[in-house]
Design a protein around this motif. Structure first.
Motif, PDB file in Angstrom:
ATOM      1  N   SER A  11      37.945  31.718  38.667  1.00  0.00           N
ATOM      2  CA  SER A  11      38.931  31.082  37.785  1.00  0.00           C
ATOM      3  C   SER A  11      39.463  29.784  38.369  1.00  0.00           C
ATOM      4  O   SER A  11      39.752  28.845  37.628  1.00  0.00           O
ATOM      5  CB  SER A  11      40.082  32.034  37.471  1.00  0.00           C
ATOM      6  OG  SER A  11      40.807  32.338  38.637  1.00  0.00           O
ATOM      7  N   LEU A  47      37.000  33.567  31.035  1.00  0.00           N
ATOM      8  CA  LEU A  47      36.709  34.707  31.917  1.00  0.00           C
ATOM      9  C   LEU A  47      36.408  35.977  31.120  1.00  0.00           C
ATOM     10  O   LEU A  47      35.466  36.701  31.421  1.00  0.00           O
ATOM     11  CB  LEU A  47      37.885  34.955  32.870  1.00  0.00           C
ATOM     12  CG  LEU A  47      38.172  33.866  33.902  1.00  0.00           C
ATOM     13  CD1 LEU A  47      39.422  34.211  34.702  1.00  0.00           C
ATOM     14  CD2 LEU A  47      36.990  33.655  34.829  1.00  0.00           C
ATOM     15  N   LEU A  59      34.473  38.668  38.873  1.00  0.00           N
ATOM     16  CA  LEU A  59      35.437  37.723  38.309  1.00  0.00           C
ATOM     17  C   LEU A  59      36.507  37.524  39.361  1.00  0.00           C
ATOM     18  O   LEU A  59      37.155  38.488  39.768  1.00  0.00           O
ATOM     19  CB  LEU A  59      36.098  38.294  37.060  1.00  0.00           C
ATOM     20  CG  LEU A  59      35.374  38.272  35.750  1.00  0.00           C
ATOM     21  CD1 LEU A  59      36.305  38.700  34.630  1.00  0.00           C
ATOM     22  CD2 LEU A  59      34.797  36.911  35.447  1.00  0.00           C
TER      23      LEU A  59
END
Length: 156
Positions: A11, A47, A59
């Protein structure tokens, strides 16, 4: 990711890309994101779309575990922690800045994240209870952290 053969989606990279697209520094973009939840939600959607696509993947992000839990996407959630002095050293090395600049950048980023996540999500990012595994990486090499994760994931 490599040892398990999982694809990685980070992210922070998405956040940096968005800042770059807008021609802003990370700090400037962080301040903008504090005012407008659209930016965090755009990152979330990217995501979640990847996660919904299925397959084995990692992730990485402050809210990744929370997002997966809230959206009922099955996941093994891990929180990697480290003492502040260790985090500052890592930021300094990664960003190529001196320690004082790294301290200021880290404090600003973390304060911004705590504020945004509480304001826009009602999430306390200091709450570790949603995680299946919490690792203090302070005294560990990256290989030791990876060994710990791989053995736990394979044992699940």
């Amino acid at each position: 990711g490599d040892r398990l053969g999982y694809r990685q989606v980070i992210s922070g990279h998405v956040f940096r890309e968005m800042a770059k697209e807008l021609g802003m520094s990370l700090e400037e973009f962080g301040k903008l994101a504090e005012q407008d939840p659209r930016f965090d939600h755009q990152i979330d959607e990217r995501l979640l779309n990847v996660a919904r696509g299925g397959g084995d993947l990692i992730l990485e992000g402050r809210l990744a575990g929370q997002l997966l839990r809230r959206n009922d996407i099955p996941a093994f959630c891990i929180f990697l922690d480290a003492p502040p002095e260790v985090r500052v050293q890592r930021v300094s090395g990664r960003e190529g800045v001196d320690l004082q600049a790294a301290i200021e950048e880290m404090r600003a980023r973390e304060a911004s994240e705590v504020l945004r996540y509480r304001k826009f999500y009602g999430i306390d990012v200091t709450d570790r209870s949603i995680y299946d595994m919490v690792i203090d990486t302070g005294g560990l090499t990256p290989e030791q952290v990876a060994d710990s994760i791989v053995s736990r994931v394979r044992g699940v």
